[in-house]
Motif scaffolding. Structure first.
Motif, PDB file in Angstrom:
ATOM      1  N   UNK A 270     -56.646   2.866 -32.446  1.00  0.00           N
ATOM      2  CA  UNK A 270     -55.618   1.830 -32.514  1.00  0.00           C
ATOM      3  C   UNK A 270     -55.555   1.212 -33.907  1.00  0.00           C
ATOM      4  N   UNK A 271     -56.703   1.079 -34.540  1.00  0.00           N
ATOM      5  CA  UNK A 271     -56.767   0.439 -35.854  1.00  0.00           C
ATOM      6  C   UNK A 271     -56.247   1.359 -36.955  1.00  0.00           C
ATOM      7  N   UNK A 272     -56.687   2.626 -36.943  1.00  0.00           N
ATOM      8  CA  UNK A 272     -56.306   3.501 -38.066  1.00  0.00           C
ATOM      9  C   UNK A 272     -56.119   4.973 -37.697  1.00  0.00           C
ATOM     10  N   UNK A 273     -55.941   5.287 -36.403  1.00  0.00           N
ATOM     11  CA  UNK A 273     -55.698   6.673 -35.957  1.00  0.00           C
ATOM     12  C   UNK A 273     -56.860   7.610 -36.272  1.00  0.00           C
ATOM     13  N   UNK A 274     -58.071   7.070 -36.261  1.00  0.00           N
ATOM     14  CA  UNK A 274     -59.245   7.855 -36.637  1.00  0.00           C
ATOM     15  C   UNK A 274     -59.589   8.937 -35.617  1.00  0.00           C
ATOM     16  N   UNK A 275     -59.395   8.649 -34.335  1.00  0.00           N
ATOM     17  CA  UNK A 275     -59.888   9.534 -33.282  1.00  0.00           C
ATOM     18  C   UNK A 275     -58.862  10.607 -32.929  1.00  0.00           C
ATOM     19  N   UNK A 276     -58.591  11.459 -33.893  1.00  0.00           N
ATOM     20  CA  UNK A 276     -57.607  12.529 -33.720  1.00  0.00           C
ATOM     21  C   UNK A 276     -58.221  13.821 -34.242  1.00  0.00           C
ATOM     22  N   UNK A 277     -58.439  14.772 -33.367  1.00  0.00           N
ATOM     23  CA  UNK A 277     -59.121  16.012 -33.746  1.00  0.00           C
ATOM     24  C   UNK A 277     -58.277  16.907 -34.649  1.00  0.00           C
ATOM     25  N   UNK A 278     -57.002  16.562 -34.856  1.00  0.00           N
ATOM     26  CA  UNK A 278     -56.155  17.365 -35.748  1.00  0.00           C
ATOM     27  C   UNK A 278     -56.112  16.802 -37.166  1.00  0.00           C
TER      28      UNK A 278
END
Length: 379
Positions: A270-278
């Protein structure tokens, strides 16, 4: 001739006394007046001598509309009567001194958020430095099932103005601080990951530089996350970033021997889109930077003091791939994050971060943008 003149004078007199009225703290205000935002909640409205029309089936609406500098609707509050009997009773029961409460309990209905939320969301919006309040009364005839003809104004709408924020002193209640926005371009929007009052909901602010570089500002509270401070936030971030930079190589049960990645549940996506495996932070990839795998990840940070606030900074370029199992990565953009001690509340940790999804931005311009924001914080 005298009778005709008398009728004309009476008609003109009735028209001149036909009006909508607005009251703040019980006192009438004039057309075009300026009203403090702190007093707006006390708004009452009234009307007298409206145009007389006959409607067999339709609606009558007494409304208060909040408009931005471009006359675009922000929020509308209204009192609506449906059908001939209700409309007829509404007008017959009205008196020239009757006042209708607009906001809060027993007030008008709204088409979205509350007044408090609307005013707090306006802070940082360039077209909402001053909000125009428009009071109106209209009827519309029903022409089909839930279909209505053109609105007919029964009185000339009245307007007044409410100054909301000053660029020199912009309050940010979700950060518990204020900034000087003079050198910060663009709108400042609130950003939240759930309903108000729900456990786990975090509310911060999102900004962008010409729609190219998106960044956010959040304050996490140790009351919600026991033991949290700037160092703990940094530790959690760097391990989460490393996990997703090496997503296909990680052991889901225990990805790090010396760190429990489940210690906190901080909303990084939510804060910085960190949790995206792509997407990945290149500096944390084992394939790009082999030394990362056996190093103390906290050493990846710079320790900083900026605008008197101590904390950590991390900067890297970013890569992207087409899907979760793709092995080919291509350059995407650059990423910067600052994790800082709050200047006045020791329970809060400030996070000023760009988005992992920014595309084509340089490290220098991203860092300069975040530093400008941090240096604008008033203490």
């Amino acid at each position: 001739m005298k009778k005709i003149l008398l009728v004309m004078l009476l008609a003109m007199s009735a028209t001149s006394h036909a009006q909508l009225s607005a009251f703040i703290n019980g006192k009438a205000i004039k057309e075009g007046a300026s009203v403090s935002k702190n007093d707006l909640a006390s708004l009452q409205v009234g009307f007298k001598n409206p145009k007389k029309v006959t409607i067999i089936s339709g609606v009558s609406v007494l409304y208060v509309q909040l408009l931005d500098a471009n006359k675009k609707n922000i929020q509308t509050f209204y009192l609506q009567k449906d059908g001939y009997v209700a409309i007829d009773d509404f007008f017959k029961s009205n008196t020239p001194t009757k006042k209708f409460k607009v906001f809060g309990e027993d007030g008008f209905l709204g088409d979205g958020n509350t007044l408090d939320w609307t005013l707090s969301s306006a802070v940082g919006q360039e077209t909402q430095k001053t909000i125009q309040v428009k009071v109106g009364l209209y009827v519309a005839e029903e022409t089909g099932y839930r279909q209505y003809g053109q609105r007919v104004n029964l009185l000339e709408p009245m307007t007044f103005n409410v100054p909301i924020w000053d660029a020199k002193n912009v309050t940010m209640p979700f950060l518990e601080l204020a900034i000087d926005k003079t050198n910060i371009a663009g709108d400042m929007d609130t950003k939240q990951n759930g309903m108000l009052g729900r456990e786990g909901t975090e509310i911060g602010y999102q900004l962008s530089e010409k729609g190219k570089i998106w960044y956010t500002a959040f304050a996490l509270n140790s009351d919600k996350y026991p033991g949290l401070n700037a160092k703990e936030v940094a530790d959690d971030f760097i391990h989460a970033g490393t996990y997703y930079a090496n997503y296909n190589q990680m052991n889901d049960k225990r990805p790090f021997k010396d760190y429990d990645i489940g210690k906190y549940t901080l909303p990084w996506d939510h804060i910085n889109n960190l949790l995206d495996s792509k997407n990945r932070l290149s500096k944390l990839s084992y394939r790009v930077n082999k030394a990362v795998k056996n190093s103390n990840l906290m050493n990846m940070f710079e320790t900083v003091t900026i605008n008197g606030m101590k904390g950590y900074a991390f900067k890297t370029n970013t890569d992207e791939r087409e899907h979760i199992n793709a092995t080919d990565w291509t350059p995407k953009g650059n990423f910067v994050i600052y994790i800082l001690e709050h200047p006045t509340n020791p329970k809060l940790t400030l996070i000023i971060s760009s988005s992992v999804k920014n595309n084509g931005n340089t490290l220098e311009e991203t860092d300069a943008l975040l530093q400008t924001f941090i240096n604008s914080i008033k203490k």
